[in-house]
Design a protein around this motif. Sequence first.
Motif, PDB file in Angstrom:
ATOM      1  N   PRO A 299       0.805  -1.231   0.000  1.00 59.57           N
ATOM      2  CA  PRO A 299       0.000   0.000   0.000  1.00 59.57           C
ATOM      3  C   PRO A 299       0.834   1.276   0.000  1.00 59.57           C
ATOM      4  O   PRO A 299       0.427   2.289  -0.566  1.00 59.57           O
ATOM      5  CB  PRO A 299      -0.822  -0.133   1.287  1.00 59.57           C
ATOM      6  CG  PRO A 299      -0.900  -1.598   1.543  1.00 59.57           C
ATOM      7  CD  PRO A 299       0.404  -2.155   1.074  1.00 59.57           C
ATOM      8  N   ASP A 300       2.017   1.260   0.617  1.00 63.19           N
ATOM      9  CA  ASP A 300       2.836   2.459   0.678  1.00 63.19           C
ATOM     10  C   ASP A 300       3.448   2.819  -0.675  1.00 63.19           C
ATOM     11  O   ASP A 300       3.943   3.944  -0.858  1.00 63.19           O
ATOM     12  CB  ASP A 300       3.959   2.291   1.705  1.00 63.19           C
ATOM     13  CG  ASP A 300       3.440   2.246   3.134  1.00 63.19           C
ATOM     14  OD1 ASP A 300       2.300   2.709   3.358  1.00 63.19           O
ATOM     15  OD2 ASP A 300       4.167   1.749   4.020  1.00 63.19           O
ATOM     16  N   LEU A 304       3.625   3.824  -7.438  1.00 65.05           N
ATOM     17  CA  LEU A 304       4.548   3.050  -8.266  1.00 65.05           C
ATOM     18  C   LEU A 304       3.867   1.797  -8.801  1.00 65.05           C
ATOM     19  O   LEU A 304       4.008   1.455  -9.985  1.00 65.05           O
ATOM     20  CB  LEU A 304       5.786   2.670  -7.454  1.00 65.05           C
ATOM     21  CG  LEU A 304       6.776   1.725  -8.139  1.00 65.05           C
ATOM     22  CD1 LEU A 304       7.327   2.335  -9.416  1.00 65.05           C
ATOM     23  CD2 LEU A 304       7.907   1.363  -7.176  1.00 65.05           C
ATOM     24  N   THR A 305       3.132   1.108  -7.944  1.00 66.27           N
ATOM     25  CA  THR A 305       2.446  -0.112  -8.373  1.00 66.27           C
ATOM     26  C   THR A 305       1.472   0.182  -9.506  1.00 66.27           C
ATOM     27  O   THR A 305       1.385  -0.578 -10.481  1.00 66.27           O
ATOM     28  CB  THR A 305       1.697  -0.749  -7.189  1.00 66.27           C
ATOM     29  OG1 THR A 305       2.612  -0.998  -6.123  1.00 66.27           O
ATOM     30  CG2 THR A 305       1.042  -2.055  -7.609  1.00 66.27           C
ATOM     31  N   GLU A 306       0.743   1.290  -9.409  1.00 64.13           N
ATOM     32  CA  GLU A 306      -0.214   1.629 -10.467  1.00 64.13           C
ATOM     33  C   GLU A 306       0.495   1.835 -11.799  1.00 64.13           C
ATOM     34  O   GLU A 306       0.074   1.302 -12.828  1.00 64.13           O
ATOM     35  CB  GLU A 306      -0.984   2.896 -10.084  1.00 64.13           C
ATOM     36  CG  GLU A 306      -1.938   3.360 -11.181  1.00 64.13           C
ATOM     37  CD  GLU A 306      -2.588   4.687 -10.877  1.00 64.13           C
ATOM     38  OE1 GLU A 306      -3.179   5.276 -11.813  1.00 64.13           O
ATOM     39  OE2 GLU A 306      -2.499   5.154  -9.730  1.00 64.13           O
ATOM     40  N   GLN A 307       1.567   2.618 -11.793  1.00 61.33           N
ATOM     41  CA  GLN A 307       2.282   2.860 -13.040  1.00 61.33           C
ATOM     42  C   GLN A 307       2.918   1.579 -13.573  1.00 61.33           C
ATOM     43  O   GLN A 307       2.912   1.333 -14.778  1.00 61.33           O
ATOM     44  CB  GLN A 307       3.343   3.937 -12.839  1.00 61.33           C
ATOM     45  CG  GLN A 307       2.786   5.339 -12.812  1.00 61.33           C
ATOM     46  CD  GLN A 307       2.205   5.744 -14.162  1.00 61.33           C
ATOM     47  OE1 GLN A 307       2.702   5.359 -15.208  1.00 61.33           O
ATOM     48  NE2 GLN A 307       1.134   6.522 -14.136  1.00 61.33           N
ATOM     49  N   ALA A 339      -5.748   0.497  -5.352  1.00 63.75           N
ATOM     50  CA  ALA A 339      -6.332   1.675  -4.718  1.00 63.75           C
ATOM     51  C   ALA A 339      -6.893   1.347  -3.341  1.00 63.75           C
ATOM     52  O   ALA A 339      -6.869   2.191  -2.431  1.00 63.75           O
ATOM     53  CB  ALA A 339      -7.423   2.266  -5.605  1.00 63.75           C
ATOM     54  N   ALA A 340      -7.392   0.124  -3.174  1.00 65.43           N
ATOM     55  CA  ALA A 340      -7.972  -0.296  -1.896  1.00 65.43           C
ATOM     56  C   ALA A 340      -6.919  -0.732  -0.892  1.00 65.43           C
ATOM     57  O   ALA A 340      -7.228  -0.982   0.276  1.00 65.43           O
ATOM     58  CB  ALA A 340      -8.975  -1.430  -2.132  1.00 65.43           C
ATOM     59  N   GLY A 341      -5.676  -0.855  -1.326  1.00 68.35           N
ATOM     60  CA  GLY A 341      -4.603  -1.254  -0.428  1.00 68.35           C
ATOM     61  C   GLY A 341      -4.528  -2.738  -0.176  1.00 68.35           C
ATOM     62  O   GLY A 341      -3.871  -3.174   0.783  1.00 68.35           O
ATOM     63  N   THR A 342      -5.157  -3.553  -1.013  1.00 68.10           N
ATOM     64  CA  THR A 342      -5.177  -5.000  -0.797  1.00 68.10           C
ATOM     65  C   THR A 342      -4.236  -5.760  -1.730  1.00 68.10           C
ATOM     66  O   THR A 342      -4.127  -6.979  -1.628  1.00 68.10           O
ATOM     67  CB  THR A 342      -6.601  -5.550  -0.986  1.00 68.10           C
ATOM     68  OG1 THR A 342      -7.060  -5.246  -2.311  1.00 68.10           O
ATOM     69  CG2 THR A 342      -7.554  -4.933   0.028  1.00 68.10           C
TER      70      THR A 342
END
Length: 363
Positions: A299-300, A304-307, A339-342
């Motif tokens: 989640p932090d 970066l994860t999205e891109q 986005a939900a942090g899961t």
Amino acid sequence: MNVVDMGVGRGDPGAEPGAGRSSGAEERSAPARPATGPGADADGAAVPVIPGVVGDGAAVPVIPGAGPVAGPGERATVRLRDGAPEEPPRYAPEWLQLREGADAAARARELLDPLRVRLSDLPDRTRGAVVHDLGCGTGSMGRWLAPRLDGAQHWVLHDRDPYLLHFAAVASPRSAADGSRVTVETRRGDVSRLTSDVLTGASLVTASALLDVLTREEIESLADACAGAGCPALLTLSVAGRVELTPEDPLDAEITEAFNAHQRRDGLLGPDAATVACEAFSERGATVRLLPSPWRLGPDEAALTEQWLRGWVGAAVEQRPELRGPAERYLSARLAACAAGTLRVTVHHTDLLALPRPTREAR
């Protein structure tokens, strides 16, 4: 010599006049333009939106470098090779800045002790170490490594993009681990044409996320150059071709396979790069160590994860267009979980340290 001394006086005790002078393919350059910030291009304009693969054909923001931004047959590199003057950089400063924290956390620190031992054996340590950083981007490797090494250092930053070189120079560390000074020089040129002459006087060659965008011949040339100069090489964060996502999805393996095939286009080594580099350096008499250096994204690291997700899935679809429909649904679900942090993602990389037999030319 154009040297940037980061606040500790001009000059460099570790670099002789003319040492490491580049061939005609390289041009030394000093940054002349004030920084405009990583959210803009060289003229201060916003970076354009790049078409993605979701949203019924609508454009989604994909930062250049996070995914495919060139057509088939073009290499997604940091302008490693000569191209048209108007050719845009492949990697945007935004992407390099976004990944810097994950890169720093991932690099294999266990490789630093044998490297320190080699550098401590330099014939004349009082002159300092000369480090060549290939495809330096915005200089994240120097910011990570220089403060972890003792002694005076002079960093020679290589890239084809003058804007990235500017960022790298102005944001370079000022001091080493023991307080010794660190100075910087920029060289604009084609690192795929590296020769041992360019590395004359070098104490170390570094690169980050570079090997996987090279061909076998280019890696062999790099190994030749390092062996000829008798200097070690620390080459970090080469993609390993393995990704783990939690929770799992049946499409994970298929996307991974398509992405890996995309990485191997046009003779590039992609996930095979670390193995090929290990063989190349070993064949030239070097002692080589490979260690894992995975990104561990939670989640932090959502931005970066999205891109990374957009680029990863986008490359897979570019390689296998028939995946578009399932990939759109897959990416939408993965972005929602991010986005939900899961969502948890592990992107595997490999770090390599090669310690060649020293030569008379080695410092």
